[in-house]
Design a protein around this motif. Structure first.
Motif, mmCIF file in Angstrom:
data_model
loop_
_atom_site.group_PDB
_atom_site.id
_atom_site.type_symbol
_atom_site.label_atom_id
_atom_site.label_comp_id
_atom_site.label_asym_id
_atom_site.label_seq_id
_atom_site.Cartn_x
_atom_site.Cartn_y
_atom_site.Cartn_z
ATOM 1 N N PHE A 1 -5.024 -2.379 1.345
ATOM 2 C CA PHE A 1 -5.251 -1.881 -0.004
ATOM 3 C C PHE A 1 -4.718 -2.874 -1.037
ATOM 4 O O PHE A 1 -3.669 -3.491 -0.832
ATOM 5 N N SER A 2 -5.422 -2.977 -2.145
ATOM 6 C CA SER A 2 -4.898 -3.736 -3.277
ATOM 7 C C SER A 2 -3.910 -2.849 -4.034
ATOM 8 O O SER A 2 -3.861 -1.631 -3.833
ATOM 9 N N GLN A 3 -3.126 -3.442 -4.929
ATOM 10 C CA GLN A 3 -2.173 -2.658 -5.707
ATOM 11 C C GLN A 3 -2.880 -1.644 -6.591
ATOM 12 O O GLN A 3 -2.417 -0.509 -6.752
ATOM 13 N N ASN A 4 -4.012 -2.018 -7.147
ATOM 14 C CA ASN A 4 -4.775 -1.076 -7.971
ATOM 15 C C ASN A 4 -5.248 0.128 -7.153
ATOM 16 O O ASN A 4 -5.219 1.267 -7.629
ATOM 17 N N GLN A 5 -5.685 -0.129 -5.913
ATOM 18 C CA GLN A 5 -6.111 0.971 -5.042
ATOM 19 C C GLN A 5 -4.939 1.884 -4.706
ATOM 20 O O GLN A 5 -5.079 3.107 -4.693
ATOM 21 N N GLU B 1 4.591 2.669 3.486
ATOM 22 C CA GLU B 1 4.646 1.220 3.264
ATOM 23 C C GLU B 1 4.831 0.487 4.591
ATOM 24 O O GLU B 1 5.943 0.143 4.982
ATOM 25 N N ASN C 1 -2.270 2.372 -6.532
ATOM 26 C CA ASN C 1 -1.938 3.127 -7.754
ATOM 27 C C ASN C 1 -2.846 4.342 -7.909
ATOM 28 O O ASN C 1 -2.401 5.428 -8.304
ATOM 29 N N MET D 1 -0.358 -1.917 3.783
ATOM 30 C CA MET D 1 -0.268 -2.902 2.718
ATOM 31 C C MET D 1 -1.307 -4.006 2.884
ATOM 32 O O MET D 1 -1.692 -4.647 1.912
ATOM 33 N N GLY D 2 -1.769 -4.206 4.111
ATOM 34 C CA GLY D 2 -2.801 -5.217 4.328
ATOM 35 C C GLY D 2 -4.200 -4.710 4.061
ATOM 36 O O GLY D 2 -5.151 -5.505 4.027
#
Length: 260
Positions: A197-201, A189, A203, A194-195
């Motif tokens: 990837f999306s949260q879905n990616q 993290e 996951n 974090m900049g």
């Protein structure tokens, strides 16, 4: 835990944020005097201000993609006590190519940032370690063992090069009691991750992680500091994965589903 860093000097490159910042903090907490560097002057100043509560720290804004700049950093760090005890090469980037193929500028930038900076750092610190020994840790990546596909494949290649260089320079420096190891972080993290990837990616990525979560920067930092310490005196030319078991098993997510 006292890892023996009181009165010692540790250098961490690329340390204004993320893993490098966390490594600098751990060295400070262990009593070391710490010297950090990064390209962004404001970022270096901010990191020094925040970390100074933990101990004695110096910061320098410079581009590590240059042997001259790495030599300057080593000289400044060595001026504190006359030697350098630990050096962490943490500079790196995972810039994606803009088109179907890499441009010459994109390729040169990634090679310099991910690989040449590591070589320059190892070469710069050697004169200040050759008398009393020391430890170097090169920050590689899980991608060096499990290559990244599509638009960031050169990053994986350069981190694999870091692993190879780590082994060869460990052998070269061994007669001087200098140990050289590589730490391979998994998905951590940090602002860079974090900049990108999306949260879905994220996951989806974590479905292949045994622990089922991202690492925190301090979870990478602690093994780095240990490898730099006398407690790791018989560890050299090693590649230490700190990945949460990422891609070590198939369908890692099923363990969490069945235990709910």
């Amino acid at each position: 835990m006292d890892l023996g860093f009181k009165g010692k000097v540790a250098v961490v490159t690329g340390a204004s944020k993320g893993i490098g910042y966390a490594v600098a903090k751990e060295f400070l907490k262990e009593g070391a005097t710490v010297v950090i560097s990064a390209r962004n002057e404001d970022g270096v100043k901010k990191a020094v201000e925040e970390l100074s509560e933990f101990g004695k720290i110096f910061g320098y804004a410079l581009d590590g993609n240059s042997q001259e700049n790495m030599n300057i950093l080593a000289e400044k760090a060595a001026s504190i006590t006359g030697s350098i005890d630990a050096w962490v090469n943490n500079i790196g980037t995972n810039k994606k190519r803009s088109g179907k193929f890499y441009t010459e500028d994109e390729l040169d930038y990634i090679i310099s940032t991910c690989y040449k900076s590591c070589v320059y750092g190892c070469q710069a610190v050697f004169p200040y370690m050759k008398e009393n020994g020391g430890a170097i840790v090169n920050i590689s990546s899980l991608a060096s063992h499990a290559a990244t596909a599509i638009r960031s494949n050169i990053y994986a290649s350069m981190k694999a090069a870091v692993n190879g260089y780590t082994r060869t320079v460990a052998s070269e420096y061994a007669p001087y009691n200098i140990r050289v190891n590589a730490v391979l972080p998994g998905y951590t993290e940090t602002p860079l991750l974090m900049g990108g990837f999306s949260q879905n990616q994220l996951n989806e990525l974590l479905r292949n992680n045994i622990l089922g979560r991202l690492a925190q920067p301090e979870e990478i930092a602690k093994p780095v500091v240990f490898l730099s310490s006398p407690g790791a005196s018989y560890i050299t030319a090693s590649e230490i994965e700190v990945t949460g078991g990422h891609v070590k098993v198939l369908n890692a997510w099923e363990s969490f589903v069945q235990n709910k």
